[in-house]
Design a protein around this motif. Structure first.
Motif, PDB file in Angstrom:
ATOM      1  N   ALA A  17       0.855  -1.187   0.000  1.00 25.93           N
ATOM      2  CA  ALA A  17       0.000   0.000   0.000  1.00 25.93           C
ATOM      3  C   ALA A  17       0.894   1.241   0.000  1.00 25.93           C
ATOM      4  CB  ALA A  17      -0.900  -0.003   1.233  1.00 25.93           C
ATOM      5  N   PRO A  18       0.518   2.250  -0.770  1.00 26.93           N
ATOM      6  CA  PRO A  18       1.390   3.421  -0.925  1.00 26.93           C
ATOM      7  C   PRO A  18       1.551   4.272   0.334  1.00 26.93           C
ATOM      8  CG  PRO A  18      -0.659   3.744  -2.097  1.00 26.93           C
ATOM      9  CD  PRO A  18      -0.664   2.332  -1.601  1.00 26.93           C
ATOM     10  N   GLY A  19       0.609   4.258   1.223  1.00 26.86           N
ATOM     11  CA  GLY A  19       0.692   5.080   2.433  1.00 26.86           C
ATOM     12  C   GLY A  19      -0.524   5.965   2.575  1.00 26.86           C
ATOM     13  N   ALA A  20      -1.129   5.917   3.746  1.00 21.53           N
ATOM     14  CA  ALA A  20      -2.372   6.650   3.978  1.00 21.53           C
ATOM     15  C   ALA A  20      -2.201   8.152   3.824  1.00 21.53           C
ATOM     16  CB  ALA A  20      -2.915   6.324   5.366  1.00 21.53           C
ATOM     17  N   ARG A  21      -1.075   8.684   4.225  1.00 17.81           N
ATOM     18  CA  ARG A  21      -0.880  10.130   4.140  1.00 17.81           C
ATOM     19  C   ARG A  21      -0.471  10.575   2.738  1.00 17.81           C
ATOM     20  NH1 ARG A  21      -1.494  12.335   9.067  1.00 17.81           N
ATOM     21  NH2 ARG A  21      -0.804  11.177  10.867  1.00 17.81           N
ATOM     22  N   SER A  22       0.412   9.825   2.108  1.00 19.14           N
ATOM     23  CA  SER A  22       0.913  10.248   0.802  1.00 19.14           C
ATOM     24  C   SER A  22      -0.056   9.935  -0.334  1.00 19.14           C
ATOM     25  CB  SER A  22       2.281   9.609   0.519  1.00 19.14           C
ATOM     26  OG  SER A  22       2.159   8.200   0.489  1.00 19.14           O
ATOM     27  N   ASP A  23      -0.802   8.854  -0.210  1.00 19.85           N
ATOM     28  CA  ASP A  23      -1.740   8.462  -1.265  1.00 19.85           C
ATOM     29  C   ASP A  23      -2.929   7.746  -0.634  1.00 19.85           C
ATOM     30  OD1 ASP A  23      -3.101   7.631  -3.514  1.00 19.85           O
ATOM     31  OD2 ASP A  23      -1.485   6.373  -4.290  1.00 19.85           O
ATOM     32  N   PRO A  24      -3.833   8.503   0.009  1.00 16.84           N
ATOM     33  CA  PRO A  24      -4.952   7.848   0.691  1.00 16.84           C
ATOM     34  C   PRO A  24      -5.845   7.028  -0.239  1.00 16.84           C
ATOM     35  CG  PRO A  24      -5.198  10.237   0.739  1.00 16.84           C
ATOM     36  CD  PRO A  24      -3.862   9.943   0.162  1.00 16.84           C
ATOM     37  N   GLU A  25      -6.040   7.488  -1.453  1.00 13.91           N
ATOM     38  CA  GLU A  25      -6.905   6.735  -2.368  1.00 13.91           C
ATOM     39  C   GLU A  25      -6.241   5.434  -2.812  1.00 13.91           C
ATOM     40  OE1 GLU A  25     -10.042   7.486  -2.451  1.00 13.91           O
ATOM     41  OE2 GLU A  25      -9.477   9.180  -1.211  1.00 13.91           O
ATOM     42  N   GLY A  26      -4.943   5.483  -3.071  1.00 15.97           N
ATOM     43  CA  GLY A  26      -4.214   4.260  -3.418  1.00 15.97           C
ATOM     44  C   GLY A  26      -4.209   3.272  -2.269  1.00 15.97           C
ATOM     45  N   ALA A  28      -6.491   3.157   0.074  1.00 15.51           N
ATOM     46  CA  ALA A  28      -7.871   2.664   0.190  1.00 15.51           C
ATOM     47  C   ALA A  28      -8.101   1.509  -0.780  1.00 15.51           C
ATOM     48  CB  ALA A  28      -8.862   3.788  -0.074  1.00 15.51           C
ATOM     49  N   ARG A  29      -7.578   1.630  -2.003  1.00 15.88           N
ATOM     50  CA  ARG A  29      -7.726   0.532  -2.973  1.00 15.88           C
ATOM     51  C   ARG A  29      -7.003  -0.725  -2.490  1.00 15.88           C
ATOM     52  NH1 ARG A  29      -7.162   4.920  -6.350  1.00 15.88           N
ATOM     53  NH2 ARG A  29      -4.940   4.547  -6.713  1.00 15.88           N
ATOM     54  N   ALA A  30      -5.824  -0.563  -1.899  1.00 15.12           N
ATOM     55  CA  ALA A  30      -5.073  -1.708  -1.384  1.00 15.12           C
ATOM     56  C   ALA A  30      -5.816  -2.367  -0.217  1.00 15.12           C
ATOM     57  CB  ALA A  30      -3.676  -1.275  -0.948  1.00 15.12           C
ATOM     58  N   VAL A  31      -6.379  -1.553   0.641  1.00 18.51           N
ATOM     59  CA  VAL A  31      -7.142  -2.086   1.778  1.00 18.51           C
ATOM     60  C   VAL A  31      -8.361  -2.854   1.270  1.00 18.51           C
ATOM     61  CG1 VAL A  31      -8.606  -1.409   3.730  1.00 18.51           C
ATOM     62  CG2 VAL A  31      -6.316  -0.416   3.477  1.00 18.51           C
ATOM     63  N   GLU A  32      -9.064  -2.296   0.298  1.00 22.80           N
ATOM     64  CA  GLU A  32     -10.232  -2.981  -0.262  1.00 22.80           C
ATOM     65  C   GLU A  32      -9.837  -4.296  -0.938  1.00 22.80           C
ATOM     66  OE1 GLU A  32     -13.413  -2.300   0.389  1.00 22.80           O
ATOM     67  OE2 GLU A  32     -12.574  -0.737   1.662  1.00 22.80           O
ATOM     68  N   ALA A  33      -8.716  -4.312  -1.633  1.00 20.80           N
ATOM     69  CA  ALA A  33      -8.246  -5.546  -2.268  1.00 20.80           C
ATOM     70  C   ALA A  33      -7.891  -6.589  -1.211  1.00 20.80           C
ATOM     71  CB  ALA A  33      -7.046  -5.261  -3.166  1.00 20.80           C
ATOM     72  N   ALA A  34      -7.263  -6.154  -0.131  1.00 25.32           N
ATOM     73  CA  ALA A  34      -6.926  -7.083   0.951  1.00 25.32           C
ATOM     74  C   ALA A  34      -8.191  -7.643   1.585  1.00 25.32           C
ATOM     75  CB  ALA A  34      -6.076  -6.370   2.000  1.00 25.32           C
ATOM     76  N   LEU A  35      -9.189  -6.795   1.777  1.00 19.10           N
ATOM     77  CA  LEU A  35     -10.466  -7.258   2.331  1.00 19.10           C
ATOM     78  C   LEU A  35     -11.155  -8.242   1.401  1.00 19.10           C
ATOM     79  CD1 LEU A  35     -11.875  -3.982   3.852  1.00 19.10           C
ATOM     80  CD2 LEU A  35     -11.439  -6.112   5.086  1.00 19.10           C
ATOM     81  N   ALA A  47      -6.321  -3.778   9.983  1.00 18.86           N
ATOM     82  CA  ALA A  47      -5.680  -2.827   9.063  1.00 18.86           C
ATOM     83  C   ALA A  47      -6.721  -1.921   8.413  1.00 18.86           C
ATOM     84  CB  ALA A  47      -4.886  -3.582   7.999  1.00 18.86           C
ATOM     85  N   ALA A  48      -7.836  -2.497   8.009  1.00 15.41           N
ATOM     86  CA  ALA A  48      -8.893  -1.704   7.382  1.00 15.41           C
ATOM     87  C   ALA A  48      -9.478  -0.701   8.374  1.00 15.41           C
ATOM     88  CB  ALA A  48      -9.993  -2.616   6.843  1.00 15.41           C
ATOM     89  N   TYR A  49      -9.733  -1.155   9.596  1.00 19.26           N
ATOM     90  CA  TYR A  49     -10.256  -0.251  10.619  1.00 19.26           C
ATOM     91  C   TYR A  49      -9.278   0.893  10.854  1.00 19.26           C
ATOM     92  CZ  TYR A  49     -11.226   1.918  14.993  1.00 19.26           C
ATOM     93  OH  TYR A  49     -11.439   2.877  15.944  1.00 19.26           O
ATOM     94  N   ARG A  50      -8.020   0.551  11.071  1.00 22.79           N
ATOM     95  CA  ARG A  50      -7.016   1.585  11.376  1.00 22.79           C
ATOM     96  C   ARG A  50      -6.866   2.586  10.237  1.00 22.79           C
ATOM     97  NH1 ARG A  50      -3.098  -2.835  14.005  1.00 22.79           N
ATOM     98  NH2 ARG A  50      -3.920  -2.711  16.123  1.00 22.79           N
ATOM     99  N   PHE A  51      -6.865   2.090   9.011  1.00 30.07           N
ATOM    100  CA  PHE A  51      -6.753   3.017   7.881  1.00 30.07           C
ATOM    101  C   PHE A  51      -7.899   4.020   7.900  1.00 30.07           C
ATOM    102  CE2 PHE A  51      -8.323   4.100   3.637  1.00 30.07           C
ATOM    103  CZ  PHE A  51      -7.303   4.952   3.250  1.00 30.07           C
TER     104      PHE A  51
END
Length: 158
Positions: A17-26, A28-35, A47-51
């Motif tokens: 995942a690119p990083g919540a601060r630097s690329d929140p949308e990217g 978010a996509r990584a978190v959704e893929a992991a879910l 991880a999803a909750y924390r993000f």
């Protein structure tokens, strides 16, 4: 695909995942893929909750906190309905993972609901956390006291 493979795939998504601060949308996509790969894995849900929590997406954090509460309830063998759980149903004062996770999920749900303006529902979750954990090791009573405190004029000026 084996369960281990789906979990491994989920962790790969999260690891890259690119990083919540630097690329929140990217992220978010990584978190959704992991879910999508491992929706029943506790670490993926955490991880999803924390993000969502740390990016102040409280409405999106709620279903993950609910899932974590359910997972902890199953591990503790307590009622699925959190309102039916009593302090004697599990050793909530123990330092074990599941009791602490259960209490933290209750507090997380309370906090998110309160941030969304649902103070009554948030208060119910906090009351349950205080009831189950009279030692207050996770600070539920402090959050409860803060929620009850009257707002000051300075708060509106920030």
């Amino acid at each position: 695909m084996a369960l281990e493979d789906t979990v491994r795939d989920a962790f790969e998504w999260l690891a890259h995942a690119p990083g919540a601060r630097s690329d929140p949308e990217g992220t978010a996509r990584a978190v959704e893929a992991a879910l999508a790969a491992a929706p029943h894995d506790l670490d993926v849900r955490l991880a999803a909750y924390r993000f969502h929590f740390y990016t102040h997406r409280f409405a999106q954090a709620l279903p993950h906190a609910e899932a974590i509460l359910g997972m902890a309830a199953r591990r503790l063998n307590v009622a699925a309905d959190w309102t039916a759980v009593c302090s004697g149903d599990a050793d909530f004062h123990e330092a074990e993972t599941a009791p602490g996770l259960y209490l933290q999920a209750l507090i997380a749900l309370a906090y998110c609901h309160m941030r969304l303006g649902r103070l009554d529902l948030g208060t119910l979750y906090l009351t349950k956390a205080v009831e189950l954990d009279p030692t207050d090791r996770f600070g539920a009573s402090r959050l409860q006291a803060a929620a009850r405190a009257p707002a000051t004029e300075d708060e509106g000026e920030a």
